[in-house]
Design an enzyme around this catalytic site. Structure first.
Site, mmCIF file in Angstrom:
data_model
loop_
_atom_site.group_PDB
_atom_site.id
_atom_site.type_symbol
_atom_site.label_atom_id
_atom_site.label_comp_id
_atom_site.label_asym_id
_atom_site.label_seq_id
_atom_site.Cartn_x
_atom_site.Cartn_y
_atom_site.Cartn_z
ATOM 1 N N HIS A 60 0.826 -1.210 0.000
ATOM 2 C CA HIS A 60 0.000 0.000 0.000
ATOM 3 C C HIS A 60 0.859 1.258 0.000
ATOM 4 O O HIS A 60 0.570 2.218 -0.722
ATOM 5 C CB HIS A 60 -0.948 0.019 1.201
ATOM 6 C CG HIS A 60 -1.790 1.254 1.250
ATOM 7 N ND1 HIS A 60 -1.524 2.315 2.084
ATOM 8 C CD2 HIS A 60 -2.878 1.620 0.522
ATOM 9 C CE1 HIS A 60 -2.403 3.269 1.885
ATOM 10 N NE2 HIS A 60 -3.250 2.881 0.940
ATOM 11 N N ASN A 116 0.663 4.229 -2.814
ATOM 12 C CA ASN A 116 -0.142 5.339 -2.309
ATOM 13 C C ASN A 116 0.637 6.639 -2.129
ATOM 14 O O ASN A 116 0.218 7.686 -2.619
ATOM 15 C CB ASN A 116 -0.783 4.977 -0.969
ATOM 16 C CG ASN A 116 -1.686 6.088 -0.458
ATOM 17 O OD1 ASN A 116 -2.784 6.289 -0.970
ATOM 18 N ND2 ASN A 116 -1.232 6.818 0.541
#
Length: 861
Positions: free
Chosen positions: A713, A717
């Site tokens: 992530h 991100n």
């Protein structure tokens, strides 16, 4: 339940209770039950409990008197029914305003329990809140327990008025037990608490509920508002498979009984920290953009960018806004970072990292190729292993979708190599979005102008990637069932018309890449796929279970942010639909991609091998030889992956000495079965799911969950604004096809390449919304907890686990140092690139804000 334990020769046990009042950041007061109110359930009498008159009371003393009570539960002594003995109800004693260990905004209170040797060692406690306002219980510490010393309870839970619960709230010590090893006195309470968290699958969830159950994505649309807001139900069918979300049980819409009415999103209460976390202010900012900023900007932003300098003006002078508009946006606290406060009435953004050193390096082919392995979406590129490229789309439905790129076209940019030689030497790579977008292009192009793209890249001698051909495909003019109509664009010399066409072709590729990144690499492959594991963990793994303690930090705030996404980001006509190419088909496309999602391939080594980016090689670091040696995401990621797996292996081995121990674990087995068969139920029959019959099944599965929620992530991100904050570098929308000779658009392109580019990509209004959102999504909160850290040092009483975790943190710190060293190596061109932006997304720690680094434990934004 709240009876009185008969104690002889009693002594006092001192406890310290740490909590935070509701809305403590807003300094809202706690109000207690009005005098005379009935505080107990019918038939029960709790002596002497009366409320004080409601109204504003001091937050430091609102919990004293007889407003909050606790009862200890023995872990070693049972009552006649075989359950742990329950002690006498006791109330908070005094406020401890100067406790040195207190965290920000926390209050501490003392409490004294009557105790004797017949009670044994406390293993849990009940708590009741008699006030009308909830509070956040942080921790409880008991001191000087005979034969034990201190006992720690890490709570981190909202406590509502006791009448909100069917069963009294219970908390367990930070001890760790497999189900079969649970002290007999606690066994009943352990099972009962899990039953409470599962609920009965009926009714509409309330704000104070802590119930975890599954549902499909049936709340993205709102058919009652008209056809424009109709969206398919995702999950529960082979047509639209999808991971499950937390069930809220809201009523159905009037027009479609399968769709749930929109409204306030239910989040199990302990998943929603309220305004106790600074990251909540970031999430509040997204809501503000969706509900307030978007409509206001749409009403005043009517012009377009006139030049690249005009775009750069967003970071230098900002955009002037009318006073009345600015006055409505300025009070929004989460947006203060992007608003000028010097009276110039300007909306201004921080300079994205990609243009901090050079304003034009983003346009180079080298940077275009570098961002495939060191950008915000580095996990899609794959080795080209067959030529010509073929499609996996059903020919009956989509006709012939094979690539039209020829050997001759490629060999013009391969030097002296032939295509066959380049394939054999593993020097050709492809970024292929053709099959993902082609089925949707007819719908997309009713309101946009987009292609399905394939890009071939060549690995040069210096380790960098050079794009050598871009294929732009449209559905056949007679219908997609007749196949595709494609054009192939090749690199051209700077300054020529062909170089402008090449730049526009790259823009169309990046539009595909930006949308695939946001919807698949980011939303689907991290946010959405993790939620079922969070639900299953809370339903089946007690807080006493070692695997709950292992996974818990990697689930923090994920259900919360996912709920916000359904409310403001991926909902019908929400931010994503308004600013990204697929529009109303956005999340539906991710459902199509989910059909081919494979849990075991989420392990980084398996992912790299599947994409042809690595082969097994015992003599190489991590047992893999990379096809692109200078592949920053893979090089850094493999070190992080190995550290995670080593930590998980060591931790799991503390509790599972044999495969049989895994097989006989009465919580692990239903946990995994439900995560697969319900949480990912549309893929439950796939053969690749681990069977959870061995220690290695458990280690690998937990490692994948931890990797996905943390490092993966972070990689997809926190580079969103550093790269995408400059919309020219990562446009999210395309509004015009490549101009054809003989058209006014072609003549304009020849005359003004910059205007042609700007008219092709994301509009000015969409850009402002894009930048506002991804700036928030790319920020770290001030109270972020990073990989290798815990928010409480008392997360377990097992010193062996603490020692293993400390070793994990030390290893991550070493890796961080290695990454910094690699970023200084000038021979590794992909780590730095023409834009001179070192790859730091997998550096573990970070400061608050926009930093282009940091791996939080969980998907918390």
């Amino acid at each position: 339940m709240f009876g009185i334990l008969n104690t002889n020769k009693s002594q006092k046990i001192k406890g310290t209770v740490v909590l935070m009042p509701k809305n403590v950041l807003d300094f809202n007061a706690i109000t207690s039950i009005p005098k005379g109110s009935v505080l107990d359930a019918p038939g029960k009498i709790i002596g002497g409990v009366t409320g004080i008159v409601g109204g504003v009371v001091d937050t430091a003393t609102a919990f004293l008197g007889r407003n909050v009570s606790m009862q200890l539960i023995s872990a070693t002594k049972t009552d006649a029914g075989g359950k742990g003995q329950v002690g006498k109800e006791t109330f908070l004693s005094s406020h401890l305003p100067r406790l040195p260990t207190l965290g920000a905004r926390q209050d501490a209170f003392s409490i004294y329990f009557e105790y004797d040797a017949n009670f044994g060692i406390p293993g849990a406690f009940y708590i009741r809140n008699y006030t009308s306002a909830e509070f956040f219980l942080v921790s409880v510490t008991l001191e000087d327990i005979p034969n034990r010393g201190s006992v720690q309870f890490v709570c981190n839970s909202w406590i509502y008025n006791f009448r909100s619960y069917q069963k009294d709230r219970i908390f367990f010590t930070n001890d760790t037990y497999l189900p079969s090893q649970t002290p007999a006195a606690l066994s009943h309470f352990r099972k009962e608490e899990l039953l409470n968290l599962r609920g009965d699958g009926t009714g509409e969830r309330k704000v104070y509920d802590r119930i975890y159950d599954y549902d499909v994505y049936n709340d993205l649309g709102n058919p009652d508002y008209g056809d424009k807001f109709v969206r398919p139900v995702l999950g529960g069918s082979s047509t639209y498979p999808y991971p499950r979300r937390v069930r809220s049980g809201r009523k159905s819409t009037r027009k479609d009984p399968k769709s749930e009415k929109q409204g306030e999103i239910y989040v199990p209460r302990d998943e929603n920290f309220g305004h106790l976390k600074s990251s909540d202010f970031l999430m509040y900012g997204i809501k503000s953009i969706s509900q307030t900023v978007m409509p206001l900007l749409k009403s005043v932003i009517c012009d377009e960018f006139s030049s690249f300098d005009d775009v750069r003006g967003l970071y230098e002078g900002g955009i002037k806004l009318p006073t009345d508009i600015l006055s409505q946006i300025a009070p929004l606290p989460a947006l203060k970072e992007i608003l000028r406060t010097d009276g110039e009435q300007a909306l201004k953004f921080p300079p994205p990292h990609v243009i901090k050193v050079s304003k034009s390096a983003w346009m180079t082919d080298e940077e275009f190729g570098r961002e495939m392995v060191a950008g915000v979406n580095p996990c899609v590129i794959r080795l080209l292993q067959e030529f010509p490229l073929k499609s996996t789309l059903d020919t009956v439905v989509y006709g012939d979708q094979s690539s039209t790129i020829t050997k001759e076209q490629l060999e013009t940019n391969l030097g002296e190599l032939t295509v066959e030689q380049a394939l054999n030497e593993k020097r050709l790579f492809v970024l292929d979005y053709h099959d993902a977008f082609m089925p949707y292009l007819e719908r997309i192009n009713t309101r946009a102008k987009a292609y399905a793209t394939r890009t071939i890249l060549f690995l040069k001698d210096d380790g960098t990637l050079k794009p050598i051909a871009i294929e732009l495909s449209l559905p056949h003019s007679n219908g997609v069932q007749y196949g595709a109509e494609s054009k192939v664009i090749l690199p051209a010399e700077d300054g020529s018309v062909e170089s402008t066409i090449w730049l526009l072709a790259k823009a169309h590729v990046i539009v595909n890449d930006s949308c695939y990144h946001q919807l698949m690499s980011h939303w689907l492959n991290t946010h959405a796929v993790i939620e079922p594991f969070i639900i299953a963990t809370n339903r089946h793994l007690s807080v006493l279970h070692p695997i709950n303690k292992l996974l818990y930090p990697h689930f923090r705030d994920t259900i919360n942010i996912n709920g916000l996404a359904r409310q403001a980001l991926i909902n019908a006509d929400g931010i994503i639909e308004q600013t990204f190419l697929p529009g109303p088909n956005s999340v539906e496309i991710s459902s199509t991609v989910y059909k081919n999602w494979v849990f075991t391939d989420q392990a980084l080594p398996a992912d790299l091998i599947k994409r042809g980016l690595a082969v097994e090689d015992p003599s190489s670091p991590h047992g893999l030889r990379l096809a692109i040696e200078d592949y920053p995401y893979a090089v850094d990621g493999l070190e992080i992956w190995d550290a995670i797996k080593s930590w998980v292996q060591e931790y799991v081995s503390l509790y599972y000495p044999t495969d049989e121990a895994v097989q006989k674990d009465t919580e692990i087995q239903p946990w995994w079965k439900e995560a697969v068969e319900k949480g990912h139920g549309d893929l439950k029959d796939k053969p690749w799911w681990p069977k959870m019959q061995t220690v290695q099944d458990l280690v690998q599965s937990c490692s994948i969950i931890v990797w996905t929620a943390s490092a993966l992530h972070a990689a997809v991100n926190f580079g969103q604004y550093p790269y995408g904050g400059y919309i020219l570098n990562r446009p999210t929308h395309s509004r015009r096809f490549i101009p054809e000779k003989g058209t006014p658009e072609y003549d304009e392109m020849v005359k003004s390449p910059q205007k042609a580019y700007l008219k092709t990509i994301t509009s000015k209004y969409q850009t402002l919304i894009d930048l506002s959102v991804i700036e928030i999504l790319s920020r770290h909160a001030s109270d972020e907890v990073y990989l290798g850290e815990r928010d409480s040092k008392y997360w377990t009483s097992d010193s062996r686990a603490v020692q293993a975790f400390t070793k994990f943190g030390t290893k991550l710190a070493e890796i961080e140092g290695k990454i910094h060293s690699r970023n200084k190596d000038s021979s590794l061109k992909n780590r730095y690139g023409p834009v001179q932006l070192p790859y730091s997304l997998l550096v573990r720690t970070s400061k608050e804000g926009l930093t282009f680094k940091g791996i939080p434990n969980s998907i918390s934004i």
